[in-house]
Design a protein around this motif. Structure first.
Motif, PDB file in Angstrom:
ATOM      1  N   ALA A 234       0.851  -1.190   0.000  1.00 51.08           N
ATOM      2  CA  ALA A 234       0.000   0.000   0.000  1.00 51.08           C
ATOM      3  C   ALA A 234       0.884   1.236   0.000  1.00 51.08           C
ATOM      4  N   GLY A 235       0.633   2.132  -0.944  1.00 49.35           N
ATOM      5  CA  GLY A 235       1.414   3.361  -1.029  1.00 49.35           C
ATOM      6  C   GLY A 235       2.187   3.444  -2.328  1.00 49.35           C
ATOM      7  N   ILE A 240       8.307   0.484  -2.487  1.00 51.40           N
ATOM      8  CA  ILE A 240       7.861  -0.910  -2.485  1.00 51.40           C
ATOM      9  C   ILE A 240       8.849  -1.826  -1.776  1.00 51.40           C
ATOM     10  N   GLY A 241      10.108  -1.370  -1.649  1.00 46.57           N
ATOM     11  CA  GLY A 241      11.093  -2.150  -0.915  1.00 46.57           C
ATOM     12  C   GLY A 241      10.695  -2.388   0.534  1.00 46.57           C
ATOM     13  N   LEU A 269      -2.550  -2.290  -9.153  1.00 48.51           N
ATOM     14  CA  LEU A 269      -4.005  -2.359  -9.033  1.00 48.51           C
ATOM     15  C   LEU A 269      -4.654  -0.993  -9.150  1.00 48.51           C
ATOM     16  N   SER A 270      -3.841   0.050  -9.188  1.00 48.03           N
ATOM     17  CA  SER A 270      -4.363   1.418  -9.229  1.00 48.03           C
ATOM     18  C   SER A 270      -3.875   2.114 -10.496  1.00 48.03           C
ATOM     19  N   GLN A 279      -1.774   6.494  -2.378  1.00 45.99           N
ATOM     20  CA  GLN A 279      -2.909   5.620  -2.083  1.00 45.99           C
ATOM     21  C   GLN A 279      -2.931   4.386  -2.986  1.00 45.99           C
ATOM     22  N   TRP A 280      -1.878   4.206  -3.750  1.00 45.45           N
ATOM     23  CA  TRP A 280      -1.809   3.064  -4.670  1.00 45.45           C
ATOM     24  C   TRP A 280      -1.790   1.735  -3.928  1.00 45.45           C
ATOM     25  N   GLN A 281      -2.218   0.707  -4.644  1.00 50.28           N
ATOM     26  CA  GLN A 281      -2.068  -0.662  -4.164  1.00 50.28           C
ATOM     27  C   GLN A 281      -1.379  -1.471  -5.258  1.00 50.28           C
TER      28      GLN A 281
END
Length: 289
Positions: A234-235, A240-241, A269-270, A279-281
């Motif tokens: 999330a984020g 992502i690490g 997914l976003s 707010q990305w997933q």
């Protein structure tokens, strides 16, 4: 003899790697060699090592060489700073002295006269993680996925320029509409450790027909099917690490799973700008044997 728990077996494999490094400081300590010693996938070894030990392979090797140099400087009167620099893999005594100073808090010539070994124990404290990241890990069987891919080559900070090119192809060709086609990313190296010029990252969109000839360099690619561990990040993908390393550090050692010799896959997914990046997933697919 009772069988070792999975995490103990995992620890023993890394103990073998660390022992190999210490015994072969003059030899080949490439990721390829060390992953073979541990019987781990070369694609994932660097992240596994960093997650388990707390520092990257190259930093650990440098610290071990500095440690050996410190011992030799104190024990061998004829051992010069130049000898120590060359043995530790530095191109010049000046570079060696700077690194030695950062590690031990004093110049090599000062240290050999008044060695404070407790400094070593403080400086070379391999980070121990005090908390476990709670993760919801799913193991799935993924069918192979046909995608159109544009491979970015170069600094990670320029990936967005390649993304813009891929978006232009996507809009112009109509072959992989965002609304109905999944979007993926495939990192062919760890941006934390891969030299910027050697970094490669494939930007991918799902397709259901052959990729038509184009001027963007977009080509067909297949994401292999098989077993994957899936964890949701999330984020912003820039961080992502923070999700990837705990997979190797916390989940994998006790899972009983082995990694396939294949890159990670990111499933986005976003969509930006409809969804702000914070707010990305993103689902991280970790290939399993």
């Amino acid at each position: 003899m009772p069988e070792l728990p999975n995490d103990c077996a995992y620890t023993k494999r890394f103990d073998a790697v660390l022992a190999y490094i210490e015994a072969n400081l003059e030899g080949d300590l490439s990721v390829q060699t060390l992953s073979h010693v541990a019987n781990f996938s070369v694609f994932h070894f660097h992240r596994q090592f960093t997650a388990f030990v707390g520092v990257p392979v190259s930093r650990y090797v440098q610290l071990m060489r500095l440690r050996r140099a410190a011992h030799r400087l104190v024990a061998q009167g004829a051992y010069t700073v130049l000898d120590a620099a060359l043995d530790a893999g530095f191109k010049s005594p000046e570079a060696f002295c700077r690194a030695f100073g950062r590690a031990f808090g004093s110049a090599p010539s000062v240290f050999r006269k008044n060695a404070h070994w407790q400094v070593w124990n403080t400086v070379f404290a391999v980070p121990h993680f005090s908390r476990k990241v709670l993760m919801h890990v799913r193991i799935i069987e993924l069918p192979e996925i046909k995608v159109a891919a544009l491979e970015h080559r170069g600094p990670p900070g320029l990936v967005n320029e390649s993304v813009s090119q891929f978006i232009a192809w996507r809009i112009g060709s109509g072959q992989s509409p965002v609304a109905s086609s999944r979007t993926f990313g495939i990192p062919y190296g760890n941006p934390d450790t891969t030299p910027p010029h050697a970094f490669r990252f494939a930007i991918c969109g799902e397709i259901f027909e052959d990729v038509k000839p184009n001027e963007f360099g977009v080509h067909p690619l297949v994401i292999p099917g098989g077993r994957y561990a899936v964890v949701r990040h999330a984020g912003s993908p820039d961080h992502i690490g923070e999700t990837i390393y705990p997979i190797y550090r916390d989940w994998l050692p006790g899972s009983g799973e082995e990694l396939r010799d294949q890159p990670l896959v990111f499933h986005y997914l976003s969509v930006y700008p409809e969804t702000p990046q914070d707010q990305w997933q993103t689902d991280v697919y970790v290939p399993l044997r």
